[in-house]
Design an enzyme around this catalytic site. Structure first.
Site, mmCIF file in Angstrom:
data_model
loop_
_atom_site.group_PDB
_atom_site.id
_atom_site.type_symbol
_atom_site.label_atom_id
_atom_site.label_comp_id
_atom_site.label_asym_id
_atom_site.label_seq_id
_atom_site.Cartn_x
_atom_site.Cartn_y
_atom_site.Cartn_z
ATOM 1 N N ARG A 1 33.832 15.577 3.014
ATOM 2 C CA ARG A 1 32.608 14.924 3.474
ATOM 3 C C ARG A 1 32.702 13.417 3.298
ATOM 4 N NH1 ARG A 1 27.351 12.990 2.358
ATOM 5 N NH2 ARG A 1 25.799 13.781 3.844
ATOM 6 N N CYS A 2 33.227 12.967 2.158
ATOM 7 C CA CYS A 2 33.361 11.531 1.924
ATOM 8 C C CYS A 2 34.225 10.866 2.990
ATOM 9 C CB CYS A 2 34.001 11.271 0.556
ATOM 10 S SG CYS A 2 32.953 11.650 -0.857
ATOM 11 N N MET A 3 35.234 11.592 3.497
ATOM 12 C CA MET A 3 36.199 11.008 4.422
ATOM 13 C C MET A 3 35.751 11.067 5.875
ATOM 14 S SD MET A 3 39.900 12.187 2.922
ATOM 15 C CE MET A 3 39.600 13.934 3.192
#
Length: 419
Positions: A404-406
């Site tokens: 999700r962060c990426m």
């Protein structure tokens, strides 16, 4: 894989109103030369826990992007978007301006650096803005100064941006508007300027309205969860402040793109830097959550008030705190949120939370991407009927970020009816 400059037959209209609607288009950043700047001397300052093996990180990221493309997702790469934006002279000038820190360099050296960067082509400037520049790399004829003489040749005259990898943090789409994050950590502050100019000058996004501005109180995209159409949860902790959560709430209420915002306090430490490190949605009514947070998370519920302020805006009504899961279900109009715990025991849960077991990217309701190393969390998800597309992340995870962060979703389809 598609991207800017490719012969796409259809341009997907930006818009995101949930965490789990079918993913149509996403912005990623393939790690590059900026990661080669990390050393044991500077990795803490640049927010990495170890020195990644760059080639392996690139292989892992390519595999991640291929998983998305294989499921029909349009993958846009930030380097392409930024490079095409910098072809516009106004964006080029904005990029140069953002790279030059006159307070740190002094007037003479700042002018010399500004002159040098202004003469670079769009592609070279793009790489410099991401990878940074050392004093050694700035031509010797450019700016003889005390500042230059007192710095080591390998010190940075333009800092690198290794955290560009985590595109979720620097911008987030809410409905048909983009929120440009106000990043809290000094190592990431210039990322905001790059995303700002990319959205302002790239033909794909030039007409996009803003849901939040980069110069507002700190808000980071990893703290913003779109629980349901019109319902946001915003983590308040190490990176997003209470003032930021309130400012974002007032903005989305004024724009009419949300009716409820939950402010969720989280521990201010490295392990829980964003709300999406402890909780992400895997279905319209389901979350994967770190067990220790299940009973401890609370939420303050913000909604537009009845009164109108002097500037014509409605005031803010704040209720709570109440248990997060209860407040979220009420705001979403459902009986309860289904919770899938990370791990089977406290030690496993803590290990897999640290390794971003909770940080999943939903490609559709009940289909998520997660790191393969989180075997217990992935097993729990699959037992709950969630399809897990497992990817390698031994090097990608060195900056403390998961799938999700990426990823910054640009467009999602609507949730299936009845969800």
């Amino acid at each position: 894989m598609t991207g800017p400059g490719k012969d796409n037959t259809t341009t997907i209209t930006p818009g995101v109103d949930s965490e789990v609607g079918p993913l149509r288009s996403v912005l990623l950043h393939r790690p590059g030369g900026e990661l080669t700047r990390l050393t044991p001397r500077n990795n803490d300052q640049l927010l990495f826990d170890s020195i990644p093996w760059v080639e392996r990180a690139q292989q892992e990221h390519d595999a991640f992007a291929e998983v998305l493309a294989s499921r029909g997702v349009e993958v846009l790469l930030l380097a392409d978007v930024l490079g095409e934006s910098l072809a516009d002279p106004r964006a080029h000038a904005a990029g140069v301006h953002a790279a030059v820190d006159e307070r740190r360099l002094g007037g003479e050296l700042a002018d010399a650096l500004r002159s040098h960067l202004s003469g670079l082509g769009a592609g070279t400037l793009r790489e410099t803005l991401m990878r940074g520049m050392t004093f050694e790399e700035l031509p010797a004829s450019e700016g003889a100064s005390l500042v230059r003489k007192m710095h080591h040749a390998h010190d940075f005259v333009v800092d690198p941006l290794p955290n560009l990898l985590f595109t979720r943090d620097s911008s987030a789409w809410i409905a048909d508007r983009v929120a440009i994050s106000s990043l809290a950590m000094p190592a990431r502050s210039r990322e905001t300027a790059l995303l700002d100019l990319a959205y302002a000058y790239h033909p794909r996004f030039r007409g996009a309205a803003r849901a939040y501005g980069a110069h507002s109180a700190p808000v980071e995209g990893g703290d913003v969860l779109l629980l349901a159409p019109g319902v946001l949860a915003v983590g308040v902790g190490e990176r997003t402040t209470a003032a930021g959560a309130e400012s974002l709430a007032r903005s989305v209420f004024a724009d009419g793109i949300a009716h409820t915002v939950l402010a969720v306090p989280i521990a201010q430490n490295r392990a829980t830097m964003h709300l999406d490190t402890v909780c992400t949605m895997v279905g319209p009514d389901a979350v994967v959550m770190y067990p220790l947070a299940r009973d401890s998370l609370v939420a303050y519920t913000m909604r537009p008030g009845e009164d109108v302020t002097a500037d014509g805006a409605r005031d803010l009504r704040v209720d709570g705190p109440k248990p997060f899961l209860d407040a979220a279900a009420a705001a979403m109009g459902i009986d309860r949120l289904r919770v899938i715990d990370t791990g089977l025991d406290p030690v496993t849960a803590e290990r897999e939370q640290w390794d971003d077991g909770n940080n999943t990217l939903a490609l559709a309701p009940g289909v998520v991407v997660g790191y393969e190393r989180n075997t217990q969390t992935n097993a729990r998800l699959e037992e709950a009927g969630i399809e897990v597309l497992a990817i390698a992340g031994s090097e990608l995870g060195s900056g403390r970020g998961g799938p999700r962060c990426m990823s910054c979703p640009i467009a999602r389809g609507p949730l299936p009816s009845g969800s």
